[in-house]
Scaffold this motif. Structure first.
Motif, PDB file in Angstrom:
ATOM      1  N   ARG A 100      25.841 -20.654   6.979  1.00 13.26           N
ATOM      2  CA  ARG A 100      25.689 -22.011   6.462  1.00 13.26           C
ATOM      3  C   ARG A 100      25.939 -23.053   7.543  1.00 13.26           C
ATOM      4  O   ARG A 100      25.587 -24.217   7.373  1.00 13.26           O
ATOM      5  N   LEU A 101      26.572 -22.624   8.649  1.00 11.60           N
ATOM      6  CA  LEU A 101      26.943 -23.547   9.714  1.00 11.60           C
ATOM      7  C   LEU A 101      26.729 -22.900  11.066  1.00 11.60           C
ATOM      8  O   LEU A 101      27.106 -21.740  11.272  1.00 11.60           O
ATOM      9  N   LEU A 102      26.141 -23.649  11.994  1.00  7.15           N
ATOM     10  CA  LEU A 102      25.999 -23.222  13.387  1.00  7.15           C
ATOM     11  C   LEU A 102      26.674 -24.243  14.287  1.00  7.15           C
ATOM     12  O   LEU A 102      26.462 -25.456  14.141  1.00  7.15           O
ATOM     13  N   LEU A 103      27.476 -23.761  15.227  1.00  6.95           N
ATOM     14  CA  LEU A 103      28.046 -24.585  16.288  1.00  6.95           C
ATOM     15  C   LEU A 103      27.412 -24.104  17.588  1.00  6.95           C
ATOM     16  O   LEU A 103      27.613 -22.956  17.989  1.00  6.95           O
ATOM     17  N   VAL A 104      26.650 -24.972  18.233  1.00  6.03           N
ATOM     18  CA  VAL A 104      25.763 -24.542  19.318  1.00  6.03           C
ATOM     19  C   VAL A 104      26.112 -25.257  20.619  1.00  6.03           C
ATOM     20  O   VAL A 104      25.921 -26.470  20.754  1.00  6.03           O
ATOM     21  N   GLY A 105      26.616 -24.492  21.595  1.00  4.64           N
ATOM     22  CA  GLY A 105      26.914 -25.041  22.910  1.00  4.64           C
ATOM     23  C   GLY A 105      25.664 -25.147  23.767  1.00  4.64           C
ATOM     24  O   GLY A 105      24.853 -24.218  23.827  1.00  4.64           O
ATOM     25  N   LEU A 106      25.501 -26.282  24.443  1.00  2.36           N
ATOM     26  CA  LEU A 106      24.326 -26.555  25.272  1.00  2.36           C
ATOM     27  C   LEU A 106      24.769 -26.726  26.721  1.00  2.36           C
ATOM     28  O   LEU A 106      25.668 -27.511  27.009  1.00  2.36           O
ATOM     29  N   GLU A 107      24.138 -25.975  27.612  1.00  5.02           N
ATOM     30  CA  GLU A 107      24.620 -25.806  28.984  1.00  5.02           C
ATOM     31  C   GLU A 107      23.716 -26.471  30.015  1.00  5.02           C
ATOM     32  O   GLU A 107      22.536 -26.113  30.141  1.00  5.02           O
ATOM     33  N   LEU A 108      24.279 -27.403  30.781  1.00  2.44           N
ATOM     34  CA  LEU A 108      23.563 -28.043  31.881  1.00  2.44           C
ATOM     35  C   LEU A 108      23.224 -27.054  32.987  1.00  2.44           C
ATOM     36  O   LEU A 108      22.140 -27.107  33.579  1.00  2.44           O
ATOM     37  N   PHE A 109      24.133 -26.131  33.290  1.00  2.10           N
ATOM     38  CA  PHE A 109      23.953 -25.222  34.422  1.00  2.10           C
ATOM     39  C   PHE A 109      22.699 -24.357  34.276  1.00  2.10           C
ATOM     40  O   PHE A 109      22.127 -23.936  35.281  1.00  2.10           O
ATOM     41  N   ASP A 110      22.276 -24.092  33.039  1.00  2.00           N
ATOM     42  CA  ASP A 110      21.076 -23.275  32.844  1.00  2.00           C
ATOM     43  C   ASP A 110      19.821 -23.968  33.357  1.00  2.00           C
ATOM     44  O   ASP A 110      18.777 -23.326  33.518  1.00  2.00           O
ATOM     45  N   LEU A 111      19.908 -25.264  33.617  1.00  2.00           N
ATOM     46  CA  LEU A 111      18.740 -26.019  34.075  1.00  2.00           C
ATOM     47  C   LEU A 111      18.742 -26.272  35.576  1.00  2.00           C
ATOM     48  O   LEU A 111      17.783 -26.829  36.107  1.00  2.00           O
ATOM     49  N   ASN A 113      18.310 -24.381  38.069  1.00  2.00           N
ATOM     50  CA  ASN A 113      17.201 -23.718  38.755  1.00  2.00           C
ATOM     51  C   ASN A 113      16.146 -23.228  37.765  1.00  2.00           C
ATOM     52  O   ASN A 113      15.489 -22.218  37.989  1.00  2.00           O
ATOM     53  N   ALA A 114      15.993 -23.954  36.673  1.00  2.00           N
ATOM     54  CA  ALA A 114      15.019 -23.568  35.641  1.00  2.00           C
ATOM     55  C   ALA A 114      13.619 -24.027  36.031  1.00  2.00           C
ATOM     56  O   ALA A 114      13.438 -25.137  36.531  1.00  2.00           O
ATOM     57  N   GLU A 115      12.665 -23.162  35.796  1.00  2.00           N
ATOM     58  CA  GLU A 115      11.265 -23.495  36.048  1.00  2.00           C
ATOM     59  C   GLU A 115      10.576 -23.826  34.720  1.00  2.00           C
ATOM     60  O   GLU A 115      10.760 -23.105  33.741  1.00  2.00           O
ATOM     61  N   ARG A 197      28.785 -23.867  45.005  1.00  2.00           N
ATOM     62  CA  ARG A 197      27.628 -23.113  45.501  1.00  2.00           C
ATOM     63  C   ARG A 197      26.453 -23.233  44.548  1.00  2.00           C
ATOM     64  O   ARG A 197      25.314 -23.460  44.964  1.00  2.00           O
ATOM     65  N   ARG A 198      26.729 -23.059  43.269  1.00  2.00           N
ATOM     66  CA  ARG A 198      25.632 -23.082  42.294  1.00  2.00           C
ATOM     67  C   ARG A 198      25.013 -24.456  42.172  1.00  2.00           C
ATOM     68  O   ARG A 198      23.786 -24.593  42.148  1.00  2.00           O
ATOM     69  N   ILE A 199      25.843 -25.472  42.104  1.00  2.00           N
ATOM     70  CA  ILE A 199      25.309 -26.834  41.982  1.00  2.00           C
ATOM     71  C   ILE A 199      24.629 -27.246  43.281  1.00  2.00           C
ATOM     72  O   ILE A 199      23.576 -27.894  43.262  1.00  2.00           O
ATOM     73  N   GLY A 200      25.193 -26.837  44.420  1.00  2.00           N
ATOM     74  CA  GLY A 200      24.595 -27.203  45.703  1.00  2.00           C
ATOM     75  C   GLY A 200      23.230 -26.598  45.922  1.00  2.00           C
ATOM     76  O   GLY A 200      22.411 -27.145  46.673  1.00  2.00           O
ATOM     77  N   ALA A 201      22.952 -25.471  45.259  1.00  3.13           N
ATOM     78  CA  ALA A 201      21.654 -24.797  45.417  1.00  3.13           C
ATOM     79  C   ALA A 201      20.662 -25.178  44.320  1.00  3.13           C
ATOM     80  O   ALA A 201      19.670 -24.495  44.122  1.00  3.13           O
ATOM     81  N   HIS A 202      20.922 -26.273  43.639  1.00  6.05           N
ATOM     82  CA  HIS A 202      20.098 -26.626  42.477  1.00  6.05           C
ATOM     83  C   HIS A 202      18.664 -26.975  42.860  1.00  6.05           C
ATOM     84  O   HIS A 202      18.385 -27.401  43.989  1.00  6.05           O
ATOM     85  N   ARG A 203      17.794 -26.778  41.906  1.00  9.46           N
ATOM     86  CA  ARG A 203      16.404 -27.245  41.991  1.00  9.46           C
ATOM     87  C   ARG A 203      16.032 -27.711  40.588  1.00  9.46           C
ATOM     88  O   ARG A 203      15.697 -26.915  39.722  1.00  9.46           O
ATOM     89  N   TRP A 204      16.112 -29.003  40.391  1.00 11.95           N
ATOM     90  CA  TRP A 204      15.962 -29.566  39.048  1.00 11.95           C
ATOM     91  C   TRP A 204      14.523 -29.433  38.561  1.00 11.95           C
ATOM     92  O   TRP A 204      13.581 -29.692  39.304  1.00 11.95           O
ATOM     93  N   PRO A 205      14.314 -29.018  37.301  1.00  8.18           N
ATOM     94  CA  PRO A 205      12.945 -28.827  36.794  1.00  8.18           C
ATOM     95  C   PRO A 205      12.198 -30.150  36.621  1.00  8.18           C
ATOM     96  O   PRO A 205      12.797 -31.189  36.344  1.00  8.18           O
ATOM     97  N   LEU A 208      11.872 -31.032  31.567  1.00  9.61           N
ATOM     98  CA  LEU A 208      12.941 -30.413  30.792  1.00  9.61           C
ATOM     99  C   LEU A 208      12.421 -29.808  29.497  1.00  9.61           C
ATOM    100  O   LEU A 208      12.847 -28.732  29.082  1.00  9.61           O
ATOM    101  N   ASP A 209      11.485 -30.482  28.857  1.00 11.40           N
ATOM    102  CA  ASP A 209      11.009 -30.021  27.547  1.00 11.40           C
ATOM    103  C   ASP A 209      10.269 -28.691  27.630  1.00 11.40           C
ATOM    104  O   ASP A 209      10.139 -27.987  26.618  1.00 11.40           O
ATOM    105  N   ALA A 210       9.795 -28.313  28.832  1.00 10.64           N
ATOM    106  CA  ALA A 210       9.048 -27.067  28.994  1.00 10.64           C
ATOM    107  C   ALA A 210       9.915 -25.922  29.517  1.00 10.64           C
ATOM    108  O   ALA A 210       9.402 -24.834  29.781  1.00 10.64           O
ATOM    109  N   THR A 211      11.226 -26.144  29.652  1.00  2.00           N
ATOM    110  CA  THR A 211      12.112 -25.077  30.108  1.00  2.00           C
ATOM    111  C   THR A 211      12.487 -24.170  28.944  1.00  2.00           C
ATOM    112  O   THR A 211      12.400 -24.546  27.769  1.00  2.00           O
ATOM    113  N   ALA A 212      12.934 -22.967  29.282  1.00  2.00           N
ATOM    114  CA  ALA A 212      13.279 -21.989  28.248  1.00  2.00           C
ATOM    115  C   ALA A 212      14.378 -22.502  27.326  1.00  2.00           C
ATOM    116  O   ALA A 212      14.352 -22.243  26.114  1.00  2.00           O
ATOM    117  N   ASP A 213      15.349 -23.241  27.865  1.00  2.00           N
ATOM    118  CA  ASP A 213      16.439 -23.740  27.033  1.00  2.00           C
ATOM    119  C   ASP A 213      15.955 -24.699  25.953  1.00  2.00           C
ATOM    120  O   ASP A 213      16.405 -24.632  24.798  1.00  2.00           O
TER     121      ASP A 213
END
Length: 374
Positions: A100-111, A113-115, A197-205, A208-213
């Motif tokens: 009856r209820l969903l609590l959904v975490g949304l993650e910036l880090f997944d984006l 290096n998202a294509e 390291r992870r943030i420094g190696a970013h490549r922003w898509p 956004l609307d076409a990413t898997a997330d």
């Protein structure tokens, strides 16, 4: 038979004996398949979805949830993107278990290096039930399961064993042991360097609307609308180490664009009839600016964070109270409709925090140097 009796993965439930197998370990394997198998037995009426931040930080046994649901369950999976979580939600719905209820975490880090995907329609997973059968078989006949059975016997008398509760929550007892032995400073330093390291190696898509997330988020909201499920989406309360790293990497505009895209997506679903809200916890607050104990300090215990990447259940309690309307404070977390993003002061707040807190600025200098980004 021994593995089925000890049941280290918590899949069979033949017998439960204190001091023998009552405490279940957290196995070193794909935890998502195990959590789904447990959830199918648990038949949850409330679900927590997300990655390791939610897995560790949101306790389904907290009063805020148990007053609303009889069988809340934490399905969050370390390392999992939202796509995997939505596939598991589909499996539960297909099996006739409607929360009856969903609590959904949304993650910036997944984006970071998202294509953008060429095909933006949802793709269901067609091997999930076969994998569930394989997992149950492996839990009985494999050497890996045998090793985990022996670890389960040992865990009954180890207060710092890595465990997983029946309701899917990870209490992170092993971190308590590490912090007691080494102090919190090494945990924060290691995580800060990893984040740098992870943030420094970013490549922003580019889209956004076409990413898997975002494809997965739209599918989740579609399912919620179809099955009359209340949804509370939320961003995670990133520690100042992450906020400062994003600021140094010049990504504050990207953070704002991400928030805007989330708000627009949720608003569009709500306009179509979905019962959904978006909460924003990415902000500078006294909690997210928690100071790190000094190196060598083994006595100080942090209140809100295990390290810069993961918050404790104490902070998760505040999030639950804020989102579910049972308390909390307006100074921590806010609803995020599309028009509110423009009033976000995050970039200025992070800059002011780093200017006022030499300790945090020094932490970032060290993290960037270790990561080779200075």
């Amino acid at each position: 038979l021994f593995n089925a009796f000890i049941d280290p993965w918590g899949l069979h439930g033949l017998v439960r004996i204190d001091g023998v197998n009552a405490v279940k370990i957290r196995p070193e394997r794909a935890i998502g398949e195990l959590k789904l198998a447990r959830a199918l037995r648990h038949q949850p009426d409330a679900l927590i979805l997300g990655n390791s931040r939610a897995d560790i930080g949101l306790d389904p046994a907290h009063d805020t949830l148990t007053t609303l649901a009889q069988r809340p369950f934490n399905l969050a999976e370390p390392g999992a993107a939202l796509t995997a979580q939505v596939h598991q939600l589909e499996a539960l719905l297909e099996a006739g278990h409607r929360p009856r209820l969903l609590l959904v975490g949304l993650e910036l880090f997944d984006l970071l290096n998202a294509e953008p995907l060429r095909r933006t329609h949802w793709r269901p997973r067609d091997d999930l039930w076969a994998q569930q059968r394989v997992t149950r078989l492996q839990s009985v006949i494999t050497l890996s399961a045998l090793g985990d059975s022996l670890l389960t016997l040992r865990a009954q008398h180890d207060p710092h064993a890595a465990t997983l509760r029946d309701d899917g929550f990870n209490p992170l007892r092993d971190y308590e042991g590490m912090a007691a032995r080494e102090g919190y400073a090494p945990l924060f330093r290691q995580r800060a360097a990893e984040n740098a390291r992870r943030i420094g190696a970013h490549r922003w898509p580019s889209r956004l609307d076409a990413t898997a997330d975002f494809i997965a988020l739209r599918r989740l909201l579609e399912l919620a609308d179809q099955h009359d499920i209340r949804v509370e989406c939320f961003t995670y309360p990133y520690h100042a180490h992450i906020l400062g790293t994003l600021h140094r990497a010049g990504l504050m505009d990207e953070v704002a664009a991400w928030k805007q895209a989330l708000a627009d997506t949720v608003h569009a679903a709500a306009a179509q009839g979905a019962n959904v809200r978006l909460w924003d916890f990415v902000a500078v607050t006294p909690e997210t600016a928690e100071a790190v104990p000094s190196p060598g300090d083994r006595r100080s215990v942090t209140r809100w964070y295990w390290e810069g990447g993961h918050f404790k259940a104490a902070l998760g309690h505040r999030m639950l109270e804020r989102m579910l309307g049972t308390g909390g404070t307006e100074d921590f977390g806010r609803p995020l409709p599309p028009e509110a993003v423009a009033t976000d002061t995050l970039a200025r707040d992070v800059e002011a925090l780093l200017a006022a807190r030499a300790d945090l600025d020094a932490d970032l200098d060290r993290a960037f140097a270790i990561a080779g980004l200075d």
